[in-house]
Design an enzyme around this catalytic site. Structure first.
Site, PDB file in Angstrom:
ATOM      1  N   ASP A 105       0.977  -1.078   0.030  1.00  0.00           N
ATOM      2  CA  ASP A 105      -0.001  -0.041   0.084  1.00  0.00           C
ATOM      3  C   ASP A 105       0.964   1.223   0.005  1.00  0.00           C
ATOM      4  OD1 ASP A 105      -2.357  -1.569   0.182  1.00  0.00           O
ATOM      5  OD2 ASP A 105      -2.407  -1.465   2.096  1.00  0.00           O
ATOM      6  N   ASP A 140      -6.877  -1.965  -4.319  1.00  0.00           N
ATOM      7  CA  ASP A 140      -8.093  -1.608  -3.618  1.00  0.00           C
ATOM      8  C   ASP A 140      -8.928  -0.687  -3.828  1.00  0.00           C
ATOM      9  OD1 ASP A 140      -6.308  -2.925  -1.588  1.00  0.00           O
ATOM     10  OD2 ASP A 140      -5.420  -0.899  -0.776  1.00  0.00           O
TER      11      ASP A 140
END
Length: 162
Positions: free
Chosen positions: A123, A142
Site C-alpha cells: 500500500d 484496493d
C-alpha cells in the site's frame, strides 16, 4: 451479448486493472524505492506516497497473525474472484455489471500477487485533507475492489428493478 463476449469483457477489464496495479506497485517500490525512503510528499498534505506493507485485511486488521493468515487471505481472495467471475457468467448481464466484476477481480488478483511475492500487500497512496492526517495507505487494487463491489451492488440492484 454472447456469453464468450461477456467473459472477454470481464477478463479484459480484470487484466487492465491487474496490470495497472502491478505497474504502479513496481514503480513505487522499485523505481522510487519507496520501501527504503518510506515517504514521498507529492502534493502535501493532500496526496503523498507512504509505504505500508499490509499483512492483514483492510486497515491492517489481522496483521501479524502469521503465515497461516497470509495463505488464508490468498485463498479467500481467489475464491471470491472465482465466485464473482462464474456468478456474473451464469446469466446475461449489462456491460456495466461486467466492468464492475472485472474491476473487483483484477484488484483482488493484484493483491494476491503481492501476498505471494512480498508476503504482504504493498500500500502506498495516502490522502489527507482539511487538517486531518490520514494514517492509512491504499493502492490501485484496493480502489478497484471498492469500485467493483459498489458497482456490483448498485447495478445488479437496478437489473432486478422492472
Amino acid at each position: 451479448m454472447h456469453p464468450s463476449q461477456s467473459m472477454r469483457l470481464i477478463s479484459i477489464i480484470a487484466l487492465i486493472v491487474f496490470l495497472l496495479d502491478q505497474a504502479t506497485k513496481y514503480y513505487v517500490v522499485h523505481t522510487l524505492r519507496l520501501a527504503t525512503v518510506h515517504e514521498i510528499n507529492v502534493l502535501h498534505p493532500y496526496f503523498n506516497l507512504r509505504m505500508a506493507w499490509n499483512e492483514g485485511v483492510n486497515f491492517g486488521l489481522f496483521a501479524d497473525s502469521g503465515d497461516l493468515t497470509r495463505w488464508l487471505l490468498i485463498a479467500i481472495a481467489l475464491i471470491i474472484a472465482g465466485w464473482v467471475f462464474f456468478w456474473i457468467r451464469r446469466e446475461p448481464r449489462r456491460p456495466i455489471v461486467r466492468v464492475a466484476a472485472g474491476f473487483l477481480i483484477g484488484g483482488a488478483l493484484g493483491n494476491v500477487i503481492d501476498r505471494l511475492i512480498y508476503g504482504a500487500v504493498a500500500d502506498f497512496i495516502n490522502m489527507s485533507c482539511c487538517g486531518i492526517r490520514n494514517p492509512f495507505a491504499f493502492n490501485v487494487a484496493d480502489v478497484a475492489i471498492f469500485v467493483g463491489a459498489i458497482g456490483l451492488i448498485v447495478f445488479m440492484d437496478r437489473e432486478k428493478t422492472p
